[in-house]
Enzyme design. Structure first.
Site, short mmCIF file in Angstrom:
data_model
loop_
_atom_site.label_atom_id
_atom_site.label_comp_id
_atom_site.label_asym_id
_atom_site.label_seq_id
_atom_site.Cartn_x
_atom_site.Cartn_y
_atom_site.Cartn_z
N GLY A 93 -24.38 13.03 1.27
CA GLY A 93 -23.09 13.14 1.97
C GLY A 93 -22.78 11.84 2.70
O GLY A 93 -23.12 10.75 2.24
N SER A 94 -22.20 11.98 3.88
CA SER A 94 -21.72 10.79 4.60
C SER A 94 -22.83 9.87 5.07
O SER A 94 -22.58 8.72 5.41
CB SER A 94 -20.88 11.23 5.79
OG SER A 94 -19.80 12.00 5.33
#
Lengths: 383, 631
Positions: B322-323
């Site tokens: 993810g981020s």
């Protein structure tokens, strides 16, 4: 009376004179053999008089008395009752046979309170007596006639067949071999042995097919002991290991690892020589063999000295019987002949064999005491 | 007298012949005896010794395992067993009788009872049979008091592996169990009945060192195999002690902190040395159950548990980063010529062909530069970067940071994660790469997979200034059965420009310490020290347009197994990094809410446990500058 002629050469000895005539050296040799036995049995029980060593010594002591009695009885009495003794032994063999039939299984002994009595052992001595008596009455010429051999062959065949039926092939063969040698010494012509030998060889395949599987197995394992090291060949292999590992001077008294860790089977009976070899090495083994050789040599000497054919044959028969035990047992534990269950005389533990051996030595001693006694060929018929 | 004389002469002749035969026979037997006892004696002596002497292998005690402070995490404890010797039991009573009496004193199952009787029937009467293991001290003393009534019952002390920290260390240490057929390597120790080897984790990784070497006992046995006495004894060498880099105080703390999550993992490592200070995966299992013998039911429940207690998620759990992956993408952007002040306008989404790529912030972030984009985790900015530099350049930087490859930690069962490239897709999938997929990779979704350990490693390699540290769990160097003193680690530099690294770290600083940072609520409480980091929320499924319109995004509205994974990577102190942490909470929802507070607490505790920390502790000379050649 025939006795008349020989009276001046045939001295009748008093009891005291007879005692003086006993061969004490020979008795000492016997004591030597039994002492080895007691020592080995003491070791076999891990250094204990119980259960074998003490009993062995006691038996020898008691039977030694019997031996002396047998030695001092007038030889002619033994000759007179030779057939009676034979008949009794045969009867006992028959009894074992019948008892075995009732008890549904092979039986070779009669249980007595103090020992297991094996009639086949006694028969070995009885047959010597019977054959000696029979051949005593035959001249050299008479021996040439085949018809005269019918009776002694029957005398041997009857017990041999009974023993084979027990079934105890080993003892039967031993009995046959013993009789064979008495025949030979009595003067049966050589060519007859050749004929028998050849036909015997021809019989081998037939005999093989008649043998029990366990007997065949014994022969097979004998031929190649390592083919079944944990089964039937185990005993022979372990025996050879024990003896071989003993080396020249042995592992020491009560130090035999093979014996005391139970790798060696039957160490107090059939394989006692192995134990001796392991604990006292080559020196111990040869010493006992020398002792046995002396006993045999003495036996032969006594036979040579005897003036009567009965005395000669009785002495030689008993000695041959003893030597057969010695040779077969020692050869067996060294893996030279198959395991047939023959004990080492005077050393192995066992009452029956000791009884018959001592009885035999009694007769041998008897032949020595009465060595100068001449007995006419026809004496027994007229007596 | 004539015939009598013939007869006697014949007798004498034949008897002499026979005597000669006997003498020959005796000589034959004598020479046979000589052959056996002199010529063949040596061979038979060897055979007699082989008969008599048995060699028995003695199992060495297994080496202990300690943490970095010397606190034992795997030890051997005494295990009391009841043995029954049938021979002795039968001498005084019947087997049934003895077992019946035993039953009144200690518990054992009907199954055990039958097994004992079965074994007794099969084995030799002097061979002891184990009735039950792991007796309590109470049971041992009860048996001791009643010993006269229990013929043939003996108590034996063995050693069992024990893990004082239980489930908390299960994934790191693994467990020991009986050797299987496949594991036989020829080491005779392995064939020893009851010998156990490491089956997982450190126990397996360093089994050779921990195992030690076997001793031997030479015993005399009889024909039945009964031991008569011991002739010689050579003690083996106990297994070596293995020192871990873990700090059990921290490991314990992390375990406690993750306890409330259904499935989570966390890794703390030293960014300069690669030493792993804590590595936790929950849920876990009790490794002591394995060394004591695990029941079928217990095993079944472990295997079927949906939260995977047997998996070490820290090294074998593969998640979309993810981020958190934006750190790598940001660095890749700088390294590939995109300036830090590259401005992108975020309207909340970006259109590529007929596909719409959304930013997590529905109405957009407005104008964003690199540091802002990291701080607020603006997806649109990273979509733009991914489109500009392409997937292969992102992959190059990400792999330098340790992603998509096994980290090489000394723990078996590690998974490699995945960093996709165009080549990879062509080879593995047989399909061409689409630009849209690059955009997805730019925000750490799609094909990208990483383990929590890789996330911690990525952070470490960035914040230590671009040194290629590798994680490890042991203080000493262990090769095979040898334990050598540690060497100062020599790590190559990865060739990143220091100002690029500084820019990315500035972004990570602001994530936590800027009022608009995604993890601003998780700033450290330790006075004077701040942490940096990056949140991540990884989708486990695609969000449909209908849901997006309805605004259903929050965890509480959907089933647990469909919720997003919450991730956070962080480091501290922010101005001179020493420790990196990664936290992954499976289906925990948003990274800032579920993962960042845990990371903050863990780093707080890490710093608290290292109070005398000074910048000089760092080993600057460890970095080997190979910049000139590569750059």
């Amino acid at each position: 009376m025939q006795r008349g002629l020989g009276d001046f050469q045939n001295p009748e000895l008093t009891l005291q004179q007879k005692i003086w005539q006993l061969n004490w050296t020979f008795l000492l040799l016997l004591v030597g053999c039994v002492s080895v036995g007691v020592a080995m049995l003491y070791s076999a029980a891990n250094g204990s008089w119980e259960p074998w060593a003490k009993m062995h010594a006691i038996r020898f002591g008691v039977l030694l008395c019997g031996l002396l009695v047998a030695a001092l009885i007038d030889m002619r009495l033994w000759m007179r009752y030779a057939y009676v003794i034979y008949a009794l032994a045969l009867l006992l063999l028959g009894y074992v046979e019948v008892a075995g039939l009732i008890g549904k299984g092979a039986q070779r002994w009669i249980d007595l309170p103090f020992m297991r009595f094996q009639p086949s052992e006694t028969m070995k001595i009885a047959i010597v007596l019977a054959l000696a008596r029979y051949f005593h009455g035959l001249s050299y010429e008479d021996m040439g006639r085949i018809s005269n051999l019918a009776v002694p062959v029957l005398l041997v065949a009857a017990p041999a067949l009974l023993i084979i039926r027990q079934p105890d092939l080993g003892t039967a063969i031993l009995l046959g071999a013993l009789a064979m040698m008495v025949f030979f010494l009595a003067g049966v012509r050589i060519w007859k042995f050749v004929v028998i030998g050849l036909s015997g060889m021809a019989m081998v395949p037939i005999g093989w097919s008649l043998m029990h599987s366990y007997q065949k197995e014994r022969v097979m394992v004998f031929l190649d002991p390592e083919r079944d090291p944990l089964g039937s060949g185990y005993n022979i292999l372990q025996s050879k290991i024990a003896m071989g590992s003993g080396g020249i001077s042995g592992k020491g008294f009560i130090q035999g690892t093979q014996s005391h860790l139970n790798f060696l089977p039957e160490k107090h009976t059939d394989f006692i020589f192995t134990m001796l070899g392991e604990e006292f090495g080559l020196i111990g083994g040869l010493a006992l063999m020398l002792l046995f050789s002396l006993v045999i040599a003495y036996g032969f000497g006594i036979a040579f000295r005897a003036r009567s054919q009965f005395g000669r044959l009785m002495a030689i028969g008993v000695t041959v019987n003893f030597s057969l035990y010695v040779f077969i047992n020692i050869a067996m534990v060294m893996g030279v002949v198959p395991v047939v269950g023959v004990p080492l005389p005077l050393v192995s533990y066992g009452g029956s064999v000791m009884l018959s051996l001592m009885f035999g030595f009694g007769l041998l001693m008897n032949a020595y005491v009465h060595r100068d006694l001449r007995i006419g060929r026809r004496w027994a018929d007229t007596a | 007298m004539r015939p009598e004389k013939t007869r006697s002469k014949l007798f004498t002749r034949r008897a002499a012949f026979l005597l000669g035969g006997k003498a020959l026979l005796m000589a034959g037997l004598g020479s046979r005896l000589y052959y056996l006892q002199v010529l063949e004696s040596e061979r038979y002596q060897v055979m007699a010794e082989e008969n008599r002497i048995n060699w028995r292998l003695l199992a060495p005690p297994r080496g202990f395992i300690a943490d970095r402070n010397g606190d034992y995490v795997a030890i051997n404890v005494q295990n009391y067993r009841v043995l029954l010797v049938p021979e002795q039991a039968k001498a005084a009573a019947t087997m049934d009788d003895v077992l019946h009496r035993l039953e009144r004193l200690i518990e054992f199952s009907e199954h055990d009872r039958k097994r004992v009787l079965r074994e007794a029937a099969r084995k030799r009467a002097f061979v002891p049979i184990t009735v039950r293991e792991n007796l309590s001290w109470g049971e041992v003393s009860r048996l001791g008091v009643n010993a006269p009534d229990l013929p043939g019952i003996n108590i034996d002390v063995g050693e069992t592996r024990h893990y004082p920290y239980g489930a908390n260390m299960a994934h790191v240490l693994g467990y020991v169990a009986a050797v299987s057929q496949k594991e036989l390597t020829g080491d005779p120790l392995l064939e020893l009945p009851g010998f156990k080897i490491g089956k997982n984790g450190i126990e397996r990784e360093y089994d050779l060192a921990l195992r030690g070497s076997g001793g031997s006992s030479q015993v005399e046995v009889n024909a039945l195999g009964r031991v008569i006495r011991e002739l010689d004894r050579q003690e083996g060498q106990r297994g070596k002690e293995v020192r871990l880099t873990l700090d059990m105080r921290l490991q314990d703390f992390v375990g406690e902190r993750l306890k409330d999550e259904r499935a989570a993992s966390a890794v703390v490592m030293d960014v300069h040395t690669g030493e792993v200070l804590a590595l936790v995966s929950t849920p876990s299992y009790d490794p002591n159950a394995f060394s004591e013998g695990i029941g079928a039911e217990e095993w079944h429940s472990l295997v079927t548990n949906p939260h995977g207690p047997l998996t070490n998620k820290a090294i074998a759990g593969q998640y979309s980063p993810g981020s958190t992956f934006k750190i790598a993408v940001a660095l890749a952007a700088l390294e590939h010529g995109i300036p830090a002040d590259h401005r992108v306008f975020c309207p909340g989404h970006v259109q590529l062909g007929d596909r719409k790529f959304h930013c997590w912030k529905k109405y957009g972030h407005g104008h964003m530069e690199l540091v802002d984009a990291l701080r607020e985790s603006c997806d649109v900015w990273f979509y733009d970067i991914a489109r500009r530099i392409g997937v292969d350049r992102i992959a190059e930087t990400a792999k330098k940071l340790g992603m998509g490859l096994p980290t090489g930690i000394d723990l078996s069962g590690e998974r490699s994660g995945l960093i996709p490239t165009k080549k990879w897709k062509r080879e593995k999938r047989g399909q061409p790469w689409h630009l849209g997929e690059s955009l997805i990779v730019g925000i750490g979704q799609g094909y990208v997979l990483s383990t929590p350990l890789q996330l911690a490693l990525m952070t470490s390699r960035l914040v230590n200034g671009g040194k290629a540290v590798t994680p490890r769990l042991t203080l000493e160097q262990i090769e095979g059965a040898d334990v050598k003193p540690p060497e100062a680690p020599q790590f190559e530099t990865l060739g990143f420009q220091p100002e690029h690294v500084a820019t990315v770290m500035e972004g990570m600083d602001q994530v936590v310490n800027h009022p608009r940072g995604t993890a601003r609520r998780s700033a450290l409480v330790t006075e004077g020290i701040a942490m940096g980091g990056k949140t991540g929320t990884s989708q486990v499924r695609r969000i449909s347009q209908a849901e997006r319109d309805a605004g259903i995004r929050k965890g509480e509205d959907i089933a647990w197994r469909l919720r997003d994974h919450a991730l956070f990577v962080g480091y501290a102190p922010v101005d001179n990094p020493r420790f990196a942490v990664s936290v992954v909470v499976e289906h925990g929802g948003g990274g800032s809410k579920a993962a960042a507070p845990i990371a903050r607490d863990v780093l707080d505790e890490t710093l608290r446990l290292t109070p005398r920390w000074e910048p000089s502790d760092i080993i600057p000379e460890a970095a080997v500058n190979t910049d000139e050649e590569t750059g």
